[in-house]
Scaffold this active site. Sequence first.
Site, short mmCIF file in Angstrom:
data_model
loop_
_atom_site.label_atom_id
_atom_site.label_comp_id
_atom_site.label_asym_id
_atom_site.label_seq_id
_atom_site.Cartn_x
_atom_site.Cartn_y
_atom_site.Cartn_z
N GLY A 166 -50.56 3.26 23.03
CA GLY A 166 -51.01 1.96 22.54
C GLY A 166 -50.06 0.85 22.96
O GLY A 166 -50.48 -0.23 23.40
N ASP A 167 -48.76 1.11 22.84
CA ASP A 167 -47.76 0.11 23.25
C ASP A 167 -47.82 -0.14 24.75
O ASP A 167 -47.74 -1.28 25.21
CB ASP A 167 -46.36 0.60 22.88
CG ASP A 167 -46.11 0.59 21.38
OD1 ASP A 167 -45.99 -0.49 20.81
OD2 ASP A 167 -46.04 1.68 20.79
N THR A 168 -47.96 0.94 25.52
CA THR A 168 -47.96 0.79 26.97
C THR A 168 -49.21 0.06 27.45
O THR A 168 -49.13 -0.79 28.35
CB THR A 168 -47.87 2.17 27.64
OG1 THR A 168 -46.73 2.85 27.12
CG2 THR A 168 -47.71 2.03 29.13
#
Length: 392
Positions: A166-168
Site C-alpha cells: 500500500g505504501d509503495t
Amino acid sequence: MDALAGLKVLELGQLIAGPFAGKTLADFGADVIKIEPVEGGDPLRSWRLLREGTSVWWEVQSRNKRSVALDLRAASGQAAVRALAAEADVLIENFKPGTLEGWGLGWDALHAANPKLIMLRVSGYGQSGPYRDKPGFGVLGEAMGGLRHLTGEPGRVPVRCGVSIGDTLAALHGVIGVLLALRHREVNGGQGQVVDVALYESVFNVMESLLPEYDAFGAVRGAAGSALPGIAPSNAYRCGDGAYVLIGGNGDGIFKRLMRAIVRPELAEDPGLARNDGRVARVAEIDAAIEAWTLQRTIAEVLAALDAAAVPAGRIYSVADIAADPQYQARDMIVQTHDADGRPLKVPGIVPKLSDTPGRLRTPAPRLGEHTASVLAARGWRTRAANDDGPP
C-alpha cells in the site's frame, strides 16, 4: 546525464511511502535532501534486520540522498525548512494532515514564498474528506482499498502480501503526480501545485474491474487463493516433487498450446473452451486436467515442456532464487554496492530502465545528519542554531 539532474527535492517524510517516492526521484538524479529528526533520525533506520545498529533496508530506501538533521518542533528548525523549501522544486511529506500547518510549513505558507514549489502530500485518507484526520498506515490503505478482501484462501483470515504494498503504490502514484506537475510547470508555464495522494486510493486504483462488476452485477469478488477469478486457466499447480508451478494459459491461442502440451488435444479443440467465458464456466475441469499432468512430473520437467510449447509458466522464487537468477543479473537488478562505512551490500537495481538517461547509484545511504553542516552552511546558517529555539 541523469534524467532529473538539477531537480531539487526536499524530503520531510519518514518510513516508507514518502521516502520511497524520494528514493525513486533520487535514483534518476534528483538532489534529495532528507530532513530527519535530530534524535534517532528516520525510524526506518532501526526497522527489520540491523547490521551494526542500522537497518539494511535503510541502505536501499535512502541511497542517493543527503541527510540533514533538524528539530521541526523548534522555531529555528522550521525556519531552516522554509529556507530550503524556498529554493526547492519539490517537497515530499507523509505526515498526518495538518501537521505541517501546525509547524508553519503548510502549503499556503510555502507556496507564497515559492510559487513554483510542487508539494507531494501522502497520507492515509488524503487532505480532505471525513477521514482526513484519522491516522493511516499502508496496511489500512490495503484494507480500505479492497486488496485485503481479495487475498488468501476462501473462508480463512485475509492475509497481507508480505511487503508494504500500500505504501509503495502510494509512493509510485506520488512520483507520477510529481512528474505530471513538473511537466505542467515547465511546458505549460504553470505554477507549483499540491499532489494529494491517499494510501487507500492508490490501492483502489489498481483494483481493475472490482467496482464496475459490483455496480453492473452486484458481484462482490472475494478471496480465491492462487486462482485469478474470471480468467482461466491461471493458477498454481502442484508438481510431483512438491513444488508449485504458476501457469497462465488464459490466452485463447495459449490455451490450445497448453492443452496439447499436457496431451489433452480434445480440450484444445473443444469449441466450448475456445474463449475465456467458456473456460471460466469449466475452470474446475481444466485445472484438474492440468494438475493431473503436473503431478506426474518435476517442476523442471513441467517448465521445460511448457517453455517448448511457448506457454507462460514459472516457479515461485525465494530471495535466494532471485539472488542467483541469470535474468536478474543480466538486467542489473542485483547491484553490489557498499554502505557509508564501506561494508559491501547487494541491493535491488533501478527500475525503470531508460536507454539514454538510466538511473544509477551515486552515493550510499547517509549517516544521520551527515550533510547538516554542509547544506546549512551553504545557505549561511549555523548548524547548531537550526536545531534550537534561538534565531539562526
